[in-house]
Design a protein around this motif. Structure first.
Motif, short mmCIF file in Angstrom:
data_model
loop_
_atom_site.label_atom_id
_atom_site.label_comp_id
_atom_site.label_asym_id
_atom_site.label_seq_id
_atom_site.Cartn_x
_atom_site.Cartn_y
_atom_site.Cartn_z
N SER A 1 -2.07 4.21 -4.51
CA SER A 1 -0.99 4.98 -3.86
C SER A 1 0.26 4.12 -3.71
CB SER A 1 -1.43 5.47 -2.49
OG SER A 1 -2.52 6.31 -2.62
N GLY A 2 0.05 2.82 -3.48
CA GLY A 2 1.20 1.91 -3.38
C GLY A 2 2.02 1.95 -4.66
N ARG B 1 -9.18 1.55 7.09
CA ARG B 1 -10.29 0.93 6.35
C ARG B 1 -10.40 -0.56 6.68
NH1 ARG B 1 -8.12 4.58 2.71
NH2 ARG B 1 -6.95 2.94 1.66
N THR C 1 0.85 -1.20 0.00
CA THR C 1 0.00 0.00 0.00
C THR C 1 0.88 1.26 0.00
OG1 THR C 1 -0.25 0.19 2.39
CG2 THR C 1 -1.78 -1.31 1.26
N GLY C 2 0.23 2.42 0.08
CA GLY C 2 0.94 3.67 -0.16
C GLY C 2 1.70 4.27 0.99
N ALA C 3 2.22 3.46 1.90
CA ALA C 3 3.12 3.98 2.93
C ALA C 3 4.54 4.01 2.37
CB ALA C 3 3.07 3.11 4.18
N SER C 4 5.35 4.86 2.93
CA SER C 4 6.77 4.85 2.56
C SER C 4 7.35 3.48 2.93
CB SER C 4 7.49 5.95 3.35
OG SER C 4 8.82 6.04 2.94
N ARG D 1 3.52 1.64 8.72
CA ARG D 1 4.64 2.59 8.61
C ARG D 1 4.09 4.00 8.68
NH1 ARG D 1 8.09 6.46 8.62
NH2 ARG D 1 6.37 7.40 7.57
N GLU D 2 4.28 4.59 9.82
CA GLU D 2 3.96 6.01 10.01
C GLU D 2 4.62 6.44 11.30
OE1 GLU D 2 3.73 8.99 9.24
OE2 GLU D 2 1.94 8.68 8.01
N SER E 1 -5.07 2.46 4.69
CA SER E 1 -5.50 1.05 4.56
C SER E 1 -5.77 0.45 5.94
CB SER E 1 -4.42 0.23 3.83
OG SER E 1 -4.50 0.47 2.44
N VAL F 1 3.98 5.33 -4.79
CA VAL F 1 5.13 5.37 -3.87
C VAL F 1 6.24 4.42 -4.37
CG1 VAL F 1 5.90 4.97 -1.49
CG2 VAL F 1 3.70 6.06 -1.90
N SER G 1 -2.04 -1.11 -4.10
CA SER G 1 -3.04 -0.02 -4.11
C SER G 1 -2.57 1.05 -5.09
CB SER G 1 -3.21 0.57 -2.70
OG SER G 1 -2.06 1.31 -2.35
N SER H 1 -0.24 1.48 4.92
CA SER H 1 -0.51 2.91 5.20
C SER H 1 -1.56 3.01 6.30
CB SER H 1 -1.03 3.59 3.94
OG SER H 1 -2.36 3.19 3.71
N MET H 2 -1.63 4.17 6.91
CA MET H 2 -2.64 4.40 7.94
C MET H 2 -4.04 4.43 7.33
SD MET H 2 -0.95 4.33 10.68
CE MET H 2 0.09 3.14 9.83
C1 LIG Z 1 5.77 9.48 -1.10
C2 LIG Z 1 4.65 9.20 -0.14
C3 LIG Z 1 4.92 8.60 1.07
C4 LIG Z 1 3.88 8.31 1.96
N1 LIG Z 1 4.20 7.70 3.15
C5 LIG Z 1 3.20 7.33 3.97
C6 LIG Z 1 3.52 6.62 5.17
O1 LIG Z 1 4.66 6.31 5.49
N2 LIG Z 1 2.48 6.20 5.94
C7 LIG Z 1 1.17 6.47 5.62
O2 LIG Z 1 0.28 6.05 6.37
N3 LIG Z 1 0.85 7.16 4.50
C8 LIG Z 1 1.83 7.60 3.67
N4 LIG Z 1 1.52 8.29 2.52
C9 LIG Z 1 0.11 8.65 2.27
C10 LIG Z 1 -0.69 7.50 1.64
O3 LIG Z 1 -0.12 7.12 0.40
C11 LIG Z 1 -2.13 7.97 1.43
O4 LIG Z 1 -2.78 8.17 2.68
C12 LIG Z 1 -2.96 7.04 0.58
O5 LIG Z 1 -4.29 7.52 0.46
C13 LIG Z 1 -2.98 5.63 1.13
O6 LIG Z 1 -3.74 4.84 0.26
P1 LIG Z 1 -3.71 3.26 0.32
O7 LIG Z 1 -3.86 2.88 1.74
O8 LIG Z 1 -4.87 2.85 -0.53
O9 LIG Z 1 -2.41 2.83 -0.28
C14 LIG Z 1 2.55 8.61 1.63
C15 LIG Z 1 2.28 9.21 0.38
C16 LIG Z 1 3.31 9.50 -0.48
C17 LIG Z 1 2.98 10.16 -1.80
#
Ligand SMILES: Cc1cc2nc3c(=O)[nH]c(=O)nc-3n(C[C@H](O)[C@H](O)[C@H](O)COP(=O)(O)O)c2cc1C
Length: 206
Positions: free
Chosen positions: A40-41, A109, A11-14, A138-139, A106, A44, A38, A103-104
């Motif tokens: 966002s995944g 949800r 997912t979209g966490a770093s 990861r946050e 995902s 990233v 995802s 990510s926080m």
């Molecule tokens: C480069 C980048 C790094 C991110 N790092 C984090 C992170 O470490 N933790 C987190 O919870 N969200 C992070 N985000 C935000 C999530 O990508 C964002 O909340 C997204 O909607 C999560 O969607 P998903 O859960 O469907 O992947 C980051 C976004 C970007 C663009």
């Protein structure tokens, strides 16, 4: 014994590098792997690892198989909006599921039982079927909602393995730090690995 089927959601966490390294180790272990990504995944992953896993399901599947040099019998991929995928049903639940990194968004949800995409639905299936489920959040810092969501899932049997590298094993490189986290994920899944030296097996230099 049947080949275990593991589903990995990135997912979209770093820290997409954790997911990529974990996928390598899971394939090496002989598991049959399905990777979910995802939206966002994918963004990233491109930004942090330079991998362009964007496009339709067939394109992303082909790129993943090329990247890992894995055939169709070993590696599958379903788009995050494909709720017709077999794993969306409890009757085809995988042997284990890991969200790495998580990510926080995902996390929230999943903890709320939203099931709005295939990652969240697979999580819901694993929870209802009481199957092995590992989550790598990861946050930082974490606020009350993050902590409550983690506690809620932990109480439901989900293994929470934060992406928190340690330093007691004498890491010398970024890869060593990544391998420590991935090794802890594999430990939580009951899978053998040699990704880091365990405390007690180390030759100390002081
Ligand atoms: C480069 C980048 C790094 C991110 N790092 C984090 C992170 O470490 N933790 C987190 O919870 N969200 C992070 N985000 C935000 C999530 O990508 C964002 O909340 C997204 O909607 C999560 O969607 P998903 O859960 O469907 O992947 C980051 C976004 C970007 C663009």
């Amino acid at each position: 014994m049947n080949t275990p089927h593991v589903v990995l959601a990135i997912t979209g966490a770093s820290g997409s590098i954790y997911g990529i390294r974990l996928a390598q180790e899971l394939l090496k272990s002989g598991a049959r792997l399905t990777i979910l990504l995802s939206r966002s995944g994918g963004a990233v992953l491109k930004s942090e690892c330079g991998l362009q896993w964007e496009g339709d399901e067939a394109t992303v599947t082909r790129r993943m198989r090329e990247h890992f040099s894995a055939g169709a019998d070993r590696l599958s991929h379903y788009a995050a909006d494909n709720l017709f995928a077999p794993i969306a049903s409890g009757s085809s639940a995988p042997d284990s599921f890991v969200v790495c990194p998580c990510s926080m968004g995902s996390l929230g949800r999943i903890a709320a039982g939203i099931s709005g995409n295939l990652i969240e639905r697979t999580a819901d299936v694993m929870l209802k079927e009481r199957r092995p489920f590992v989550l790598v959040p990861r946050e930082t810092p974490l606020h009350d909602i993050h902590l409550e969501n983690l506690l809620k899932l932990s109480r439901m049997g989900v293994r929470i393995v934060p992406a928190m590298p340690a330093f007691y094993h004498g890491p010398r490189s970024l890869e060593d730090l990544v391998d420590f986290v991935v090794g802890k994920v594999l430990d939580s899944m009951g899978m053998e690995h040699r990704l880091f030296t365990r405390w007690g097996d180390m030759k100390r230099e002081w």
